[in-house]
Design a protein around this motif. Structure first.
Motif, PDB file in Angstrom:
ATOM      1  N   UNK A  17       0.497  -1.445   0.685  1.00  0.00           N
ATOM      2  CA  UNK A  17       0.128  -0.056   0.202  1.00  0.00           C
ATOM      3  C   UNK A  17       0.982   0.976   0.024  1.00  0.00           C
ATOM      4  N   UNK A  18       2.088   1.373   1.178  1.00  0.00           N
ATOM      5  CA  UNK A  18       2.875   2.484   1.010  1.00  0.00           C
ATOM      6  C   UNK A  18       3.483   2.473  -0.355  1.00  0.00           C
ATOM      7  N   UNK A  19       3.650   1.471  -1.287  1.00  0.00           N
ATOM      8  CA  UNK A  19       4.456   1.684  -2.970  1.00  0.00           C
ATOM      9  C   UNK A  19       3.636   2.251  -3.997  1.00  0.00           C
ATOM     10  N   UNK A  20       2.766   1.687  -3.600  1.00  0.00           N
ATOM     11  CA  UNK A  20       1.247   1.940  -4.742  1.00  0.00           C
ATOM     12  C   UNK A  20       0.532   3.776  -3.829  1.00  0.00           C
ATOM     13  N   UNK A  21       0.982   3.980  -2.884  1.00  0.00           N
ATOM     14  CA  UNK A  21       0.053   5.745  -2.520  1.00  0.00           C
ATOM     15  C   UNK A  21       1.038   6.576  -2.548  1.00  0.00           C
ATOM     16  N   UNK A  22       2.282   5.793  -2.622  1.00  0.00           N
ATOM     17  CA  UNK A  22       4.036   6.570  -2.246  1.00  0.00           C
ATOM     18  C   UNK A  22       3.605   8.517  -2.976  1.00  0.00           C
ATOM     19  N   UNK A  23       3.428   8.605  -4.407  1.00  0.00           N
ATOM     20  CA  UNK A  23       2.730   9.764  -5.008  1.00  0.00           C
ATOM     21  C   UNK A  23       0.914  10.454  -4.958  1.00  0.00           C
ATOM     22  N   UNK A  38      -9.615   7.249  -2.785  1.00  0.00           N
ATOM     23  CA  UNK A  38      -9.001   6.349  -2.031  1.00  0.00           C
ATOM     24  C   UNK A  38      -7.533   5.981  -2.164  1.00  0.00           C
ATOM     25  N   UNK A  39      -6.629   7.137  -2.816  1.00  0.00           N
ATOM     26  CA  UNK A  39      -5.156   7.219  -2.556  1.00  0.00           C
ATOM     27  C   UNK A  39      -4.766   7.554  -1.305  1.00  0.00           C
ATOM     28  N   UNK A  40      -5.480   9.144  -0.909  1.00  0.00           N
ATOM     29  CA  UNK A  40      -5.513   9.796   0.202  1.00  0.00           C
ATOM     30  C   UNK A  40      -5.538   8.909   1.005  1.00  0.00           C
ATOM     31  N   UNK A  41      -6.491   8.220   1.577  1.00  0.00           N
ATOM     32  CA  UNK A  41      -6.634   7.263   2.208  1.00  0.00           C
ATOM     33  C   UNK A  41      -5.811   6.161   3.336  1.00  0.00           C
ATOM     34  N   UNK A  42      -5.473   5.680   1.696  1.00  0.00           N
ATOM     35  CA  UNK A  42      -4.666   4.554   1.069  1.00  0.00           C
ATOM     36  C   UNK A  42      -3.214   5.360   1.527  1.00  0.00           C
ATOM     37  N   UNK A  43      -2.492   7.158   2.417  1.00  0.00           N
ATOM     38  CA  UNK A  43      -1.279   7.018   2.542  1.00  0.00           C
ATOM     39  C   UNK A  43      -1.646   7.013   3.525  1.00  0.00           C
ATOM     40  N   UNK A  44      -2.970   7.143   4.325  1.00  0.00           N
ATOM     41  CA  UNK A  44      -3.356   7.713   5.940  1.00  0.00           C
ATOM     42  C   UNK A  44      -2.973   6.064   6.283  1.00  0.00           C
ATOM     43  N   UNK A  66      -7.276  -1.721  13.782  1.00  0.00           N
ATOM     44  CA  UNK A  66      -6.292  -1.340  14.154  1.00  0.00           C
ATOM     45  C   UNK A  66      -6.549   0.739  14.200  1.00  0.00           C
ATOM     46  N   UNK A  67      -6.172   0.636  13.316  1.00  0.00           N
ATOM     47  CA  UNK A  67      -6.715   2.496  13.252  1.00  0.00           C
ATOM     48  C   UNK A  67      -8.328   2.901  13.393  1.00  0.00           C
ATOM     49  N   UNK A  68      -9.284   2.096  13.461  1.00  0.00           N
ATOM     50  CA  UNK A  68     -10.596   2.347  12.935  1.00  0.00           C
ATOM     51  C   UNK A  68     -10.792   2.098  14.805  1.00  0.00           C
ATOM     52  N   UNK A  69     -10.000   1.460  15.676  1.00  0.00           N
ATOM     53  CA  UNK A  69     -10.257   1.226  17.445  1.00  0.00           C
ATOM     54  C   UNK A  69      -9.566   2.660  17.980  1.00  0.00           C
ATOM     55  N   UNK A  70      -8.378   3.031  17.416  1.00  0.00           N
ATOM     56  CA  UNK A  70      -7.473   3.914  17.722  1.00  0.00           C
ATOM     57  C   UNK A  70      -8.184   5.353  17.277  1.00  0.00           C
ATOM     58  N   UNK A  71      -9.088   5.547  16.038  1.00  0.00           N
ATOM     59  CA  UNK A  71      -9.532   6.477  16.139  1.00  0.00           C
ATOM     60  C   UNK A  71     -10.815   6.813  16.967  1.00  0.00           C
ATOM     61  N   UNK A  72     -11.495   5.547  17.471  1.00  0.00           N
ATOM     62  CA  UNK A  72     -12.456   5.543  18.469  1.00  0.00           C
ATOM     63  C   UNK A  72     -12.138   5.777  20.138  1.00  0.00           C
ATOM     64  N   UNK A  73     -11.137   5.123  20.447  1.00  0.00           N
ATOM     65  CA  UNK A  73      -9.642   6.160  21.479  1.00  0.00           C
ATOM     66  C   UNK A  73      -9.569   7.567  20.829  1.00  0.00           C
ATOM     67  N   UNK A  74      -9.084   8.127  20.330  1.00  0.00           N
ATOM     68  CA  UNK A  74      -9.186   9.571  19.757  1.00  0.00           C
ATOM     69  C   UNK A  74     -10.563  10.631  19.584  1.00  0.00           C
ATOM     70  N   UNK A  75     -11.437   9.349  19.357  1.00  0.00           N
ATOM     71  CA  UNK A  75     -12.868  10.402  19.273  1.00  0.00           C
ATOM     72  C   UNK A  75     -13.402  10.183  20.792  1.00  0.00           C
TER      73      UNK A  75
END
Length: 100
Positions: A17-23, A38-44, A66-75
């Protein structure tokens, strides 16, 4: 109305994913439509995976959840209503794929 979803990304790991979204910063919504979203979200997601997991072979589903779970903590920490934000995001997504 035509449905305008992003093309499927053929990636399975954070490293791919990192290679795919590097630009991603060069991807513009006016030219690439919802594919840019999709590319912006993929880069994140790739940045998150590389920062938190550090394992480039981690399955994307694991990193995504894992990111969704951490976003719940952040919320919680920001006193934001995650469910309300998710509903609003879903409304925006629907409008975008419906071409509105």
């Amino acid at each position: 109305m035509s449905v305008q979803t992003a093309a499927r990304m053929s990636v399975n790991t954070v490293a791919e994913l990192a290679r795919f979204t590097r630009h991603a910063s060069q991807c513009h919504r006016t030219e690439h439509g919802n594919a840019a979203n999709a590319v912006w979200a993929g880069a994140a997601l790739a940045k998150y995976g590389n920062t938190v997991r550090g394992e480039h072979t981690e399955p994307l589903r694991t990193v995504f959840t894992d990111l969704l779970g951490d976003l719940l903590h952040l919320a919680d920490a920001l006193n934001l209503d995650f469910d309300d934000a998710l509903r609003t995001a879903a409304e925006h997504y629907t409008a975008e794929v419906d071409g509105e």
